[in-house]
Design an enzyme around this catalytic site. Structure first.
Site, mmCIF file in Angstrom:
data_model
loop_
_atom_site.group_PDB
_atom_site.id
_atom_site.type_symbol
_atom_site.label_atom_id
_atom_site.label_comp_id
_atom_site.label_asym_id
_atom_site.label_seq_id
_atom_site.Cartn_x
_atom_site.Cartn_y
_atom_site.Cartn_z
ATOM 1 N N GLU A 98 0.827 -1.196 0.000
ATOM 2 C CA GLU A 98 0.000 0.000 0.000
ATOM 3 C C GLU A 98 0.865 1.251 0.000
ATOM 4 O O GLU A 98 1.953 1.270 0.584
ATOM 5 C CB GLU A 98 -0.925 -0.001 1.223
ATOM 6 N N CYS A 113 3.591 8.434 0.961
ATOM 7 C CA CYS A 113 4.157 7.476 1.906
ATOM 8 C C CYS A 113 4.377 6.161 1.169
ATOM 9 O O CYS A 113 3.422 5.530 0.699
ATOM 10 C CB CYS A 113 3.207 7.294 3.085
ATOM 11 N N CYS A 120 6.591 -6.556 6.912
ATOM 12 C CA CYS A 120 7.699 -5.895 7.604
ATOM 13 C C CYS A 120 8.551 -6.943 8.295
ATOM 14 O O CYS A 120 8.020 -7.874 8.919
ATOM 15 C CB CYS A 120 7.182 -4.879 8.627
ATOM 16 N N CYS A 124 7.194 -4.473 15.498
ATOM 17 C CA CYS A 124 6.881 -3.479 16.530
ATOM 18 C C CYS A 124 5.481 -3.759 17.081
ATOM 19 O O CYS A 124 4.541 -4.000 16.319
ATOM 20 C CB CYS A 124 6.979 -2.072 15.956
ATOM 21 N N CYS A 127 2.198 -1.731 15.849
ATOM 22 C CA CYS A 127 2.015 -1.495 14.417
ATOM 23 C C CYS A 127 1.265 -2.646 13.758
ATOM 24 O O CYS A 127 1.706 -3.801 13.803
ATOM 25 C CB CYS A 127 3.383 -1.306 13.748
ATOM 26 N N CYS A 349 -1.160 6.159 9.861
ATOM 27 C CA CYS A 349 0.129 5.617 10.279
ATOM 28 C C CYS A 349 -0.068 4.334 11.080
ATOM 29 O O CYS A 349 -0.823 4.289 12.040
ATOM 30 C CB CYS A 349 0.864 6.655 11.111
#
Length: 375
Positions: A98, A113, A120, A124, A127, A349
């Site tokens: 995305e 962005c 990933c 984290c 997230c 975010c």
């Protein structure tokens, strides 16, 4: 009878200026053709050699035989009520990534962005992207292809003052410095006048702190730098950002100082700090953060946590967020609060998830833990 396999065509989308020049030399053409074709691709959003009218017909036909301009496929394009736009893009293995375009200053600034990985490689705790697991690094063509798709959708660049994309932040899915060999060439295309012609101050790389790669980056580029910090002590940061167990806060901040020393001009680092209710949003946390960053030229971006199902975390109240900002202000820091943009299309975010063929099986374990908790 043996079937003849057609030779694979070279995708020109992700080639740097040097790589493009080498390509044209390899097919018996002059190097200056590289600049012509790069402008067609990146300035005009062109993917059809036949439309490149300043090339001879013979060269256009030759390029159609040996090369292609192939970006990610657009699976979804949506607009938020606040003007944010999101694209879900299909890459080579069928995974989805995305990218999000965020307008500001009455549309004068349009920040894209960009993702660097399918999923990933980090995990984290706050997230949503990290909970999807990890499949692979994106290629340079798949990274720059996000800029290419967004620019084609918004409209071709007419002049340097009227760019569809004015800023790029490597803050989408993935940890950019874990995909260094593809991220850096893509960023060089963003900066190249034959590419997107962006200022190094308008291209930002965000990292959780891969210290050796951060040192290497400083030797090659001096783009703007953002650090995903989120805590001022190693104990809390290791809980939120597991990478901290390998590269602790002191090692990271020392690397930041080395990076700034290599920049050709005076620069500040952006510290990203996600505020999580009752985790890192109290006055003691603000005081710890201020003391920690005392010697680092920086500003602090406060990011209210964007909730996702079963995260175990909550967003602080607006009043608490503003109190935290005031504490930092009184301690001498600029600390803007990042507006939550695009949350009605899951573009805020920490909300980018895509579709990941998770080879780490992290997502499977995450779903299993949710089911166990529910039982």
């Amino acid at each position: 009878m043996t079937a003849t396999i057609a030779p694979q065509r070279t995708n020109l989308l992700g080639l740097s200026r040097e790589e493009m020049e080498a390509f044209f030399l390899s097919i018996g053409e002059k190097k200056f053709r590289a600049a012509q074709v790069m402008k067609w691709i990146h300035h005009e959003g062109c993917d059809d050699f036949a439309a490149m009218t300043n090339l001879s017909k013979a060269l256009r036909a030759r390029l159609a035989d040996v090369a292609e301009i192939r970006g990610p496929g657009v699976v979804y394009e949506g607009s938020s009520s606040d003007g944010t736009r999101k694209w879900v893009l299909e890459v080579e293995d069928g995974s989805y990534v995305e990218t999000v375009l965020i307008p500001a200053d009455n549309g004068k600034r349009r920040t894209l962005c960009v993702s660097s990985q399918v999923g990933c490689s980090l995990d984290c705790s706050f997230c949503s992207t990290g909970k999807q697991g990890f499949q692979r690094n994106l290629t340079a063509a798949e990274i720059i292809g996000q800029v290419w798709v967004a620019q084609r959708s918004v409209g071709p660049r007419k002049d340097t003052a009227n760019r569809p994309v004015t800023n790029v932040v490597m803050m989408g899915m993935g940890e950019p410095l874990m995909n260094y060999d593809n991220v850096v060439p893509a960023m060089k295309l963003m900066l190249d006048d034959n590419g997107y012609g962006l200022s190094k101050r308008r291209v930002t790389l965000s990292t959780s702190g891969v210290v050796p790669m951060l040192d290497r980056l400083g030797d090659e580029l001096d783009v703007s730098l953002a650090i995903s910090l989120h805590a001022a002590t190693d104990e809390l940061r290791s809980e939120l950002v597991p990478l901290n167990r390998k590269y602790n806060i002191r090692a990271l901040l020392d690397a930041c100082q080395r990076y700034l020393a290599k920049c050709a001009d005076t620069r500040m680092i952006t510290i990203e700090y996600t505020l999580i209710k009752d985790v890192n949003d109290q006055q003691e946390h603000a005081e710890q953060l201020a003391a920690l960053l005392e010697e680092l030229p920086c500003k602090i971006n406060l990011i209210p946590f964007n909730p996702f199902p079963h995260s175990g975390y909550e967003k602080p109240s607006r009043n608490q967020t503003m109190r935290f900002q005031q504490w930092l202000y009184e301690l001498g820091y600029t600390a803007p609060i990042r507006s939550t943009r695009g949350d009605d299309i899951d573009a805020a975010c920490g909300q980018l998830v895509g579709r990941v063929k998770d080879r780490t099986r992290r997502h499977e374990r995450y779903i299993r833990s949710i089911q166990i908790d529910a039982d």
